[in-house]
Scaffold this motif. Structure first.
Motif, PDB file in Angstrom:
ATOM      1  N   LEU A   1       0.820  -1.215   0.000  1.00 28.21           N
ATOM      2  CA  LEU A   1       0.000   0.000   0.000  1.00 28.21           C
ATOM      3  C   LEU A   1       0.854   1.266   0.000  1.00 28.21           C
ATOM      4  O   LEU A   1       0.559   2.254   0.686  1.00 28.21           O
ATOM      5  N   ALA A   2       1.923   1.242  -0.781  1.00 27.95           N
ATOM      6  CA  ALA A   2       2.834   2.389  -0.849  1.00 27.95           C
ATOM      7  C   ALA A   2       2.252   3.474  -1.739  1.00 27.95           C
ATOM      8  O   ALA A   2       1.457   3.218  -2.646  1.00 27.95           O
ATOM      9  N   ALA A   3       2.677   4.702  -1.481  1.00 33.02           N
ATOM     10  CA  ALA A   3       2.328   5.850  -2.326  1.00 33.02           C
ATOM     11  C   ALA A   3       3.613   6.606  -2.609  1.00 33.02           C
ATOM     12  O   ALA A   3       4.541   6.629  -1.800  1.00 33.02           O
ATOM     13  N   VAL A   4       3.674   7.234  -3.795  1.00 31.18           N
ATOM     14  CA  VAL A   4       4.881   7.961  -4.176  1.00 31.18           C
ATOM     15  C   VAL A   4       4.499   9.197  -4.964  1.00 31.18           C
ATOM     16  O   VAL A   4       3.507   9.214  -5.686  1.00 31.18           O
ATOM     17  N   GLY A   5       5.279  10.236  -4.806  1.00 33.93           N
ATOM     18  CA  GLY A   5       5.057  11.480  -5.533  1.00 33.93           C
ATOM     19  C   GLY A   5       6.208  12.421  -5.265  1.00 33.93           C
ATOM     20  O   GLY A   5       7.295  11.993  -4.844  1.00 33.93           O
ATOM     21  N   TYR A   6       5.975  13.699  -5.499  1.00 35.24           N
ATOM     22  CA  TYR A   6       7.015  14.699  -5.355  1.00 35.24           C
ATOM     23  C   TYR A   6       6.537  15.739  -4.348  1.00 35.24           C
ATOM     24  O   TYR A   6       5.627  16.531  -4.626  1.00 35.24           O
ATOM     25  N   ALA A   7       7.151  15.711  -3.154  1.00 29.69           N
ATOM     26  CA  ALA A   7       6.754  16.628  -2.094  1.00 29.69           C
ATOM     27  C   ALA A   7       7.007  18.073  -2.544  1.00 29.69           C
ATOM     28  O   ALA A   7       7.962  18.343  -3.275  1.00 29.69           O
ATOM     29  N   PRO A   8       6.141  19.008  -2.129  1.00 31.24           N
ATOM     30  CA  PRO A   8       5.039  18.839  -1.162  1.00 31.24           C
ATOM     31  C   PRO A   8       3.697  18.515  -1.810  1.00 31.24           C
ATOM     32  O   PRO A   8       2.651  18.718  -1.191  1.00 31.24           O
ATOM     33  N   GLY A   9       3.697  18.043  -3.055  1.00 29.40           N
ATOM     34  CA  GLY A   9       2.443  17.795  -3.760  1.00 29.40           C
ATOM     35  C   GLY A   9       1.785  16.496  -3.343  1.00 29.40           C
ATOM     36  O   GLY A   9       2.267  15.746  -2.479  1.00 29.40           O
ATOM     37  N   GLU A  10       0.671  16.201  -3.987  1.00 26.45           N
ATOM     38  CA  GLU A  10      -0.060  14.973  -3.749  1.00 26.45           C
ATOM     39  C   GLU A  10       0.676  13.798  -4.389  1.00 26.45           C
ATOM     40  O   GLU A  10       1.432  13.973  -5.352  1.00 26.45           O
ATOM     41  N   PRO A  11       0.470  12.574  -3.881  1.00 20.57           N
ATOM     42  CA  PRO A  11       1.095  11.405  -4.503  1.00 20.57           C
ATOM     43  C   PRO A  11       0.653  11.243  -5.957  1.00 20.57           C
ATOM     44  O   PRO A  11      -0.495  11.521  -6.305  1.00 20.57           O
ATOM     45  N   VAL A  12       1.584  10.797  -6.792  1.00 20.48           N
ATOM     46  CA  VAL A  12       1.276  10.483  -8.186  1.00 20.48           C
ATOM     47  C   VAL A  12       0.640   9.103  -8.272  1.00 20.48           C
ATOM     48  O   VAL A  12      -0.300   8.871  -9.043  1.00 20.48           O
ATOM     49  N   LEU A  13       1.142   8.165  -7.448  1.00 22.55           N
ATOM     50  CA  LEU A  13       0.638   6.798  -7.430  1.00 22.55           C
ATOM     51  C   LEU A  13       0.324   6.402  -5.991  1.00 22.55           C
ATOM     52  O   LEU A  13       1.071   6.732  -5.060  1.00 22.55           O
ATOM     53  N   ARG A  14      -0.761   5.665  -5.801  1.00 22.97           N
ATOM     54  CA  ARG A  14      -1.162   5.195  -4.472  1.00 22.97           C
ATOM     55  C   ARG A  14      -1.439   3.694  -4.527  1.00 22.97           C
ATOM     56  O   ARG A  14      -1.527   3.094  -5.588  1.00 22.97           O
ATOM     57  N   ARG A  15      -1.596   3.110  -3.315  1.00 26.79           N
ATOM     58  CA  ARG A  15      -2.005   1.707  -3.152  1.00 26.79           C
ATOM     59  C   ARG A  15      -1.162   0.778  -4.018  1.00 26.79           C
ATOM     60  O   ARG A  15      -1.676  -0.070  -4.747  1.00 26.79           O
ATOM     61  N   LEU A  16       0.142   0.937  -3.911  1.00 30.73           N
ATOM     62  CA  LEU A  16       1.064   0.108  -4.683  1.00 30.73           C
ATOM     63  C   LEU A  16       1.380  -1.167  -3.910  1.00 30.73           C
ATOM     64  O   LEU A  16       1.928  -1.119  -2.797  1.00 30.73           O
TER      65      LEU A  16
END
Length: 625
Positions: free
Chosen positions: A314-329
């Motif tokens: 259930l990992a999430a990744v993105g570019y802080a400080p924005g919202e995650p690009v991908l969730r529930r990995l």
């Protein structure tokens, strides 16, 4: 009809095109191919008039419109939609004139011409082309300066396709495209009404779109009817004929040399010896068709690690400080896994790759690695960022500072950099050589996980095939992002779709995905991210995956054995035709013994082919389930 007549082009004291000639069929779809550095782009620049040839000429019908993509990408405050519409200059000028014209007769002519060129349907056609190349409605209305260079080049391609020239020239049109846009482009070009000349290293594009292959080699052009696969078959036949001719010529050369040596000193045979010596001097060596023996990829094998290498929950990744690009990995990667990430550009494939490469940290959930894992991460930008004034040897020595010079040279040698090529400045290397160097650098520590993000952009068709073979022989895990579906089909045994803000296993083959992208089918049920309830299915999937890995290894071993036996059989064939030309362990063997060996090797080759066929069929069955 486009005619190339004895074109000669010299650049920097080097002859690039040497009396190149070809007549392209009207409305034909021609794939221009050749090794990196052969002069394909030089030929296109000569055709469009950007380069003046040292000799020869280009001829085409006087009123034919020639279209190509300018080197500078469009920019400014215009939108992609406006830029594409403006590409039809006649329509733009007529519409402007229709707004100001006061002469009734002229105004009638203007409207008649606008109807003739289907000007009022142009906006819909422009939108369809932009959608096909990945621009949704919102993107079509954004200013050009808000896009990256790659997306601007897509706008340039869309404008060129919209202008519909009589002769369309494309130089690696898929380099800035994802797989989905590449598939759309192939479909568009298949029905293109004019003449198409496309430089491409995409085997599938060359098989799907073109009906002729224009091969540029040693500065000369040869036009072949058919697709790339038919060209390859013909080239293989010619290579075999050339090899037999070379063997025969070497045997004749040896006989002539022996005769001259034995008879030159004898008065009775001196004249004949002199005649043979002249004949020997006139014999021109038959050129080999393989002119780049340094083209090689050989990834070092890592030490074994227990699975799993990587686990996401259930990992999430993105570019802080924005919202995650991908969730529930939810993703697990084991040794020798082969994953291909699918999905349009902008959906997060590179973001997921950077997470796996430890360049990004998870914003939610958990991500764990095997403690001793080594990761190699290749991107196309690494090729472009190699220091121009350094040599491969210098770069590898710095990267392997704790290793002895022999190990440094060994790693370079795996990728074809030996002798002078190891000490040549990077600025002098071809695009394919720089790509090999970047791959050599990222694999110097024998990674357990190799992540490749668009590794083929700088490689020609032969180099791509060599890379596929190297990936199949690599004993680590591979994650591949590529718009080259030939590579995906041959090198990946598991597909992961990155879409709608997550990544999930794609339950289907590459052909199924292509059909889905082209609208030829729809998914039977929407895939969901893996959850705890999926454990029984995941266990069955693991069993199938382990079986698949064993079968893939068996296929690779059979292919290696077939290749070795085929070479032995060719050597025996040549020795049976001319025993004097036999070399190595075959030298001096009697005809009878050569015949026995030929029978035995032929039987072994047939057995290896059966093993390969059975393993391939079993692998297809496992993948189908």
């Amino acid at each position: 009809m486009l005619t190339i007549r004895d074109i000669t082009v010299r650049l920097g004291g080097r002859t690039i095109l040497d009396g190149a000639s070809a007549t392209l069929p009207q409305c034909g779809k021609i794939g221009l191919i050749g090794r990196n550095g052969a002069g394909k782009s030089t030929l296109v620049k000569t055709i469009i008039g950007e380069l003046e040839p040292d000799g020869g000429a280009i001829a085409m019908p006087r009123r034919a419109r020639l279209g190509y993509i300018a080197q500078e990408a469009p920019s400014g405050t215009r939108t992609p939609f406006e830029a594409v519409l403006e590409a039809d200059s006649e329509r733009t000028e007529l519409l402007a004139e229709s707004e100001t014209c006061t002469d009734p007769d002229r105004l009638g002519d203007v409207h008649e011409r606008l109807l003739a060129i289907d000007a009022y349907a142009a906006p819909a056609r422009a939108a369809r082309i932009l959608v096909g190349l990945g621009f949704d409605e919102d993107m079509q209305a954004r200013p050009l300066d808000s896009f990256s260079g790659g997306w601007k080049m897509r706008v340039a391609l869309a404008a060129l396709l919209f202008s519909a020239p009589d002769v369309l020239l494309l130089d690696e049109p898929s380099n800035h495209l994802d797989l989905e846009a590449t598939l759309w482009l192939e479909s568009f070009l298949q029905s293109y009404p004019g003449t198409l000349l496309v430089i491409s290293h995409e085997r599938d594009l060359l098989n799907t779109v073109v009906d002729h292959i224009l091969h540029l080699q040693h500065g000369r052009l040869t036009l072949y009817p058919g697709t790339y696969d038919s060209f390859e078959r013909l080239r293989a036949e010619r290579a075999a004929q050339a090899a037999a001719a070379r063997a025969n010529q070497e045997a004749q050369r040896k006989k002539l040399a022996d005769y001259v040596a034995r008879n030159s000193a004898r008065a009775s045979t001196a004249k004949q010896a002199q005649s043979r010596a002249k004949m020997l001097a006139k014999m021109q060596p038959i050129a080999t068709m393989v002119d780049d023996p340094s083209m090689s990829f050989d990834f070092p094998s890592p030490d074994e690690l227990r699975p799993p290498l990587v686990t996401m929950d259930l990992a999430a990744v993105g570019y802080a400080p924005g919202e995650p690009v991908l969730r529930r990995l939810n993703l697990r990667i084991d040794p020798e896994d082969r994953l291909a990430l699918l999905g349009r550009n902008g959906n997060g494939k590179t973001t997921l790759a950077r997470l796996l490469a430890r360049q990004l940290e998870p914003m939610e959930g958990s991500l764990s690695y095997s403690p001793k894992i080594r990761i190699g991460y290749f991107t196309q930008y690494q090729v472009e960022e190699l220091p121009a004034d350094s040599t491969p040897l210098e770069l590898m020595t710095r990267a392997m500072a704790d290793k002895p010079p022999l190990a440094v040279r060994g790693q370079l040698g795996r990728f074809g950099f030996s002798g002078d090529r190891a000490t040549a400045e990077t600025r002098t290397l071809s695009g394919g050589e720089r790509a090999r160097l970047a791959l050599a650098l990222v694999t110097r520590d024998a990674p357990h996980l190799l992540i490749l993000d668009e590794p083929t952009n700088h490689l020609d068709v032969d180099a791509r095939e060599a890379l596929v073979q190297a990936l199949n022989a690599f004993e680590g895990a591979v994650i591949l992002i590529s718009h080259d579906r030939h590579m995906v089909e041959l090198a990946a045994d598991r597909l992961v779709l990155v879409d709608q803000g997550t990544a999930r296993n794609y339950d289907g083959s590459m052909e199924d995905y292509i059909d889905f992208v082209l609208g030829r089918n729809q998914p039977k049920s929407e895939a969901k991210p893996a959850t705890a309830e999926d454990k029984p299915a995941r266990k069955a999937s693991t069993i199938s995956h382990n079986e698949l890995k064993a079968l893939r290894r068996k296929v690779t071993e059979a292919e290696t054995r077939m290749s070795r036996l085929q070479r032995q059989l060719e050597a025996l064939d040549a020795a049976l035709v001319d025993p004097a030309s036999a070399a190595g362990e075959l030298k001096g063997l009697a005809i009878g013994e050569l015949g026995k060996r030929h029978t035995r090797v032929a039987a072994e080759l047939e057995e290896a082919e059966m093993v390969w066929l059975e393993a391939s069929e079993a692998m297809e069955a496992v993948m189908g389930n």
